[in-house]
Design an enzyme around this catalytic site. Structure first.
Site, PDB file in Angstrom:
ATOM      1  N   GLU A 258      -1.895 -13.166  27.860  1.00 13.20           N
ATOM      2  CA  GLU A 258      -2.863 -14.239  27.596  1.00 13.20           C
ATOM      3  C   GLU A 258      -3.682 -13.898  26.360  1.00 13.20           C
ATOM      4  O   GLU A 258      -3.887 -12.725  26.049  1.00 13.20           O
ATOM      5  CB  GLU A 258      -3.841 -14.371  28.777  1.00 13.20           C
ATOM      6  CG  GLU A 258      -3.235 -14.957  30.010  1.00 13.20           C
ATOM      7  CD  GLU A 258      -4.298 -15.182  31.098  1.00 13.20           C
ATOM      8  OE1 GLU A 258      -5.460 -14.784  30.902  1.00 13.20           O
ATOM      9  OE2 GLU A 258      -3.933 -15.739  32.142  1.00 13.20           O
ATOM     10  N   LYS A 260      -6.700 -12.928  24.237  1.00 15.57           N
ATOM     11  CA  LYS A 260      -7.906 -12.172  24.590  1.00 15.57           C
ATOM     12  C   LYS A 260      -9.059 -12.642  23.707  1.00 15.57           C
ATOM     13  O   LYS A 260      -8.979 -12.587  22.487  1.00 15.57           O
ATOM     14  CB  LYS A 260      -7.711 -10.672  24.408  1.00 15.57           C
ATOM     15  CG  LYS A 260      -8.941  -9.878  24.819  1.00 15.57           C
ATOM     16  CD  LYS A 260      -8.705  -8.388  24.784  1.00 15.57           C
ATOM     17  CE  LYS A 260      -9.783  -7.601  25.517  1.00 15.57           C
ATOM     18  NZ  LYS A 260     -11.139  -7.872  25.103  1.00 15.57           N
ATOM     19  N   ARG A 265     -18.229 -13.116  28.659  1.00 12.64           N
ATOM     20  CA  ARG A 265     -17.620 -13.393  29.958  1.00 12.64           C
ATOM     21  C   ARG A 265     -18.578 -14.247  30.776  1.00 12.64           C
ATOM     22  O   ARG A 265     -19.746 -13.879  30.941  1.00 12.64           O
ATOM     23  CB  ARG A 265     -17.369 -12.055  30.668  1.00 12.64           C
ATOM     24  CG  ARG A 265     -16.659 -12.173  32.019  1.00 12.64           C
ATOM     25  CD  ARG A 265     -15.193 -11.995  31.823  1.00 12.64           C
ATOM     26  NE  ARG A 265     -14.433 -11.964  33.038  1.00 12.64           N
ATOM     27  CZ  ARG A 265     -13.731 -10.914  33.456  1.00 12.64           C
ATOM     28  NH1 ARG A 265     -13.750  -9.792  32.771  1.00 12.64           N
ATOM     29  NH2 ARG A 265     -12.997 -10.994  34.532  1.00 12.64           N
ATOM     30  N   ARG A 427     -10.676  -1.971  37.733  1.00 14.32           N
ATOM     31  CA  ARG A 427      -9.983  -1.879  36.457  1.00 14.32           C
ATOM     32  C   ARG A 427      -8.635  -1.275  36.811  1.00 14.32           C
ATOM     33  O   ARG A 427      -8.528  -0.076  37.004  1.00 14.32           O
ATOM     34  CB  ARG A 427     -10.773  -0.938  35.542  1.00 14.32           C
ATOM     35  CG  ARG A 427     -10.299  -0.892  34.101  1.00 14.32           C
ATOM     36  CD  ARG A 427     -11.031   0.204  33.366  1.00 14.32           C
ATOM     37  NE  ARG A 427     -12.422  -0.060  33.035  1.00 14.32           N
ATOM     38  CZ  ARG A 427     -12.824  -0.876  32.054  1.00 14.32           C
ATOM     39  NH1 ARG A 427     -11.943  -1.487  31.295  1.00 14.32           N
ATOM     40  NH2 ARG A 427     -14.101  -1.041  31.814  1.00 14.32           N
TER      41      ARG A 427
HETATM   42  P1  AMP Z   1     -13.047  -5.034  27.034  1.00 16.41           P
HETATM   43  O1  AMP Z   1     -14.385  -5.726  27.006  1.00 16.41           O
HETATM   44  O2  AMP Z   1     -12.595  -4.549  25.692  1.00 16.41           O
HETATM   45  O3  AMP Z   1     -12.978  -3.990  28.132  1.00 16.41           O
HETATM   46  O4  AMP Z   1     -11.939  -6.112  27.440  1.00 16.41           O
HETATM   47  C1  AMP Z   1     -11.903  -6.732  28.661  1.00 16.41           C
HETATM   48  C2  AMP Z   1     -12.620  -8.060  28.571  1.00 16.41           C
HETATM   49  O5  AMP Z   1     -11.859  -9.009  27.844  1.00 16.41           O
HETATM   50  C3  AMP Z   1     -12.804  -8.740  29.886  1.00 16.41           C
HETATM   51  O6  AMP Z   1     -13.890  -8.204  30.572  1.00 16.41           O
HETATM   52  C4  AMP Z   1     -13.032 -10.189  29.490  1.00 16.41           C
HETATM   53  O7  AMP Z   1     -14.403 -10.409  29.280  1.00 16.41           O
HETATM   54  C5  AMP Z   1     -12.319 -10.306  28.171  1.00 16.41           C
HETATM   55  N1  AMP Z   1     -11.190 -11.237  28.167  1.00 16.41           N
HETATM   56  C6  AMP Z   1     -10.917 -12.051  27.136  1.00 16.41           C
HETATM   57  N2  AMP Z   1      -9.835 -12.795  27.359  1.00 16.41           N
HETATM   58  C7  AMP Z   1      -9.374 -12.477  28.595  1.00 16.41           C
HETATM   59  C8  AMP Z   1      -8.276 -12.914  29.395  1.00 16.41           C
HETATM   60  N3  AMP Z   1      -7.423 -13.844  28.969  1.00 16.41           N
HETATM   61  N4  AMP Z   1      -8.131 -12.359  30.618  1.00 16.41           N
HETATM   62  C9  AMP Z   1      -8.997 -11.418  31.056  1.00 16.41           C
HETATM   63  N5  AMP Z   1     -10.051 -10.961  30.345  1.00 16.41           N
HETATM   64  C10 AMP Z   1     -10.251 -11.478  29.121  1.00 16.41           C
END
Ligand code: AMP
Length: 588
Positions: A258, A260, A265, A427
């Site tokens: 998907e 990102k 969030r 996680r």
């Molecule tokens: P990180 O903040 O780098 O740990 O990346 C994870 C975060 O990416 C998640 O907590 C979401 O806020 C965000 N995210 C963005 N797009 C998606 C998606 N399609 N599915 C799940 N999380 C996503």
């Protein structure tokens, strides 16, 4: 029956404040919880955390320093200017209240309906009354209620009442500390915490869990279900250092990649026309996004639903996503209308957790996605995350390149296995992120918690020379140092640093922070602020405590760290964990 009187309670708070040991802190709180009745145990939990409601409720007590000073002035008869002077001298509103106010006739008794000896319930209700009093003349009433409570309490009590009112309790206790204490008090050992943690992850309400545990035991806690208007802890993504590892780690044949999004969030709770939005820290951000609220009402086609997604800044003229930095300007209490126009947002949805009375947490990802597609009528303002489902990694790589070309951060690869459930607060390997930074081999970014600072010299005198950063050890609920961060800040950011961090300053090593003698900073901070840091490698270290091994006398360190940005949307417990750092070291 209410058992805990306020004097006993504040003596315990004093003990918590004076300990530098995490274990001792947990045992003190655990004894307090054991002694509490079911009718009061939730209040005990909230107050120890410096709150008067679960963290997600938009109940704001934080009176301004000026208002608390006024209340101290009317409670003591000492002039306001003298109270201000004392605040400057003592540096803590609690100390001021404790020192200045003496027991006298209480002229404001009618403002605060207590009965006889002060109980924890009296104080809790008084504070709630302050928070709920609004409208014309409310400042005056708030001050009188506060003054009345201050007069009735003893010296220690006054200290904590003033801090609670100002929102500066800061005992260094986190929600996880309370869960440990509950586990020790009622399940016999801290090790039983995971049972409680699940209930916490789906309800976000420590007070509720404490109450149910006390009244109904663990059976009751296991029956706590997800409910509209109680935010659920967000599921998080794992990371890999080689693209091929995605294939190895995701166990289903198909991988769903998907888009990102690098925005905010946002978890939506829709109950008919009533919409609430929660941030990743599970705070209520509904008032910041009136446009999202309108669009959800318009395009989400079911009565009751909990949705997960990301709000993105969006340039509707050119059809382009904006950056995280642009979106952050929407993080405001004032001028919401103006910024709604200036920085429009698009809500990108990727999950559904609850629909009309049914939980979807224990449903596989493919089924949740199917449901999500049915509940949403896509529009310009609210859409589903695009995705590609394939068993072929080259195909996934193509999709990744498309996402990068669209100005996105990367992809999240999701397992399509039967057990690809929504893991609240988890996680695990059913979600794996792959970002553009990873391919440039620039290395990875980490979200670290600031727990200390060193005084600056030369050009940096008057501000901090470097910050001491920590990862989160989620097994022990502690913060372990991993890096000394001194580069990547602009001069402006650097100059603003002492003020930015001022509200987290404390005068000693906070109980949950583990630091080696060699790294002791000049200034300590309660774990509160999270920064994103780019580093070049992770190595073993004899001075940092992250993943410390006593036999080797070594921990782990992040080398050549560079400040990237503040991550205000992350709570300290959502920072990179020490386990993740070890995994990165091993190149997992
Ligand atoms: P990180 O903040 O780098 O740990 O990346 C994870 C975060 O990416 C998640 O907590 C979401 O806020 C965000 N995210 C963005 N797009 C998606 C998606 N399609 N599915 C799940 N999380 C996503």
């Amino acid at each position: 029956m209410i058992k805990i009187n306020f004097e006993v309670f504040t003596r315990t708070l004093e003990k918590i404040e004076n300990t530098t040991s995490q274990n001792e802190m947990v045992s003190i709180i655990s004894r307090l919880l054991k002694d509490s009745e079911a009718e009061e145990i939730d209040m005990v939990c909230y107050l120890v955390l410096g709150r008067i409601a679960p963290g997600y409720e938009d109940i704001n007590l934080g009176l301004s320093e000026k208002t608390v000073q006024s209340a101290i002035s009317i409670a003591s008869g000492v002039s306001k200017s003298q109270v201000e002077e004392e605040t400057r001298n003592l540096g803590d509103i609690g100390e001021v209240a404790g020192k200045i106010i003496k027991k006298t006739q209480n002229p404001f008794k009618e403002c605060f309906g207590y009965t006889g000896e002060l109980s924890i319930k009296d104080i809790f209700q008084g504070l709630r009354k302050i928070a709920s009093t609004g409208g014309k003349g409310s400042q005056d009433i708030k001050k009188k209620i506060l003054a009345s409570m201050l007069i009735e309490a003893d010296e220690t009590g006054r200290r904590y009442i003033a801090r609670l009112a100002e929102g500066t309790m800061r005992l260094g206790v986190g929600d996880m500390t309370i869960l440990n204490a509950l586990s020790l008090a009622f399940l016999g050992s801290k090790r039983k915490k995971p049972v409680l943690e699940h209930a916490y992850n789906i309800s976000s309400d420590i007070g509720l869990i404490a109450k149910v545990l006390k009244a109904e035991g663990i059976k009751g806690v296991n029956q706590i279900e997800i409910t509209i208007n109680r935010p659920i802890k967000a599921m998080l993504a794992q990371r890999v250092s080689n693209f091929e590892d995605i294939r190895k780690k995701i166990r289903s044949r198909d991988i769903a990649a998907e888009e990102k999004f690098d925005g905010e969030r946002i978890q939506t709770h829709k109950d008919g026309k009533n919409i609430k939005l929660y941030s990743r820290r599970l705070t209520d951000v509904t008032s910041q996004f009136p446009d999202l609220v309108e669009n959800i009402k318009k395009y989400v086609k079911v009565e009751k639903v909990i949705l997960d997604g990301e709000a993105m800044a969006y340039d509707f003229e050119n059809d382009l996503f904006g950056s995280f930095q642009i979106l952050m300007q929407r993080r405001r209490k004032y001028d919401v209308k103006e910024y709604r126009k200036k920085i429009p947002v698009k809500y990108m949805l990727f999950d559904v957790l609850y629909v009309d009375g049914n939980s979807f947490m224990h449903t596989s990802y493919p089924q949740r996605r199917e449901k999500l597609e049915r509940v949403l009528e896509e529009s310009k303002y609210i859409a589903l995350a695009s995705r590609r489902v394939s068993s072929d990694l080259d195909n996934i790589d193509d999709f990744f390149q498309e996402c990068i070309n669209k100005n996105l951060e990367g992809i999240v690869c999701k397992s399509c296995a039967e057990d690809s459930y929504y893991r609240a607060g988890g996680r695990d390997w059913t979600w794996i992120k792959w970002k553009k930074e990873y391919i440039s081999k620039l290395s990875d970014t980490l979200d670290l918690v600031i727990i200390g600072a060193y005084a600056g010299r030369g050009r940096r005198s008057g501000t901090y020379g470097a910050l001491l950063c920590a990862s989160y050890n989620h097994h022990d609920d502690t913060f372990e140092t991993v890096s000394k961060l001194g580069t990547g800040f602009s001069d402006k950011q650097l100059a603003a640093m002492p003020e930015k961090l001022a509200d987290a300053r404390v005068d000693k090593n906070p109980a949950r922070v583990v630091v080696n003698k060699e790294m002791e900073p000049d200034f300590w901070f309660d774990p509160e602020y999270v920064v994103e840091v780019l580093g070049s490698e992770i190595t073993k270290s004899p001075v940092h405590t992250c993943k410390w091994r006593e036999d080797e006398k070594q921990g782990m360190a992040l080398r050549f760290p560079r400040f990237i940005r503040w991550r205000e949307e992350k709570s300290p417990e959502q920072a990179t964990t020490s386990d993740e750092i070890l995994q990165m070291y091993k190149g997992a």
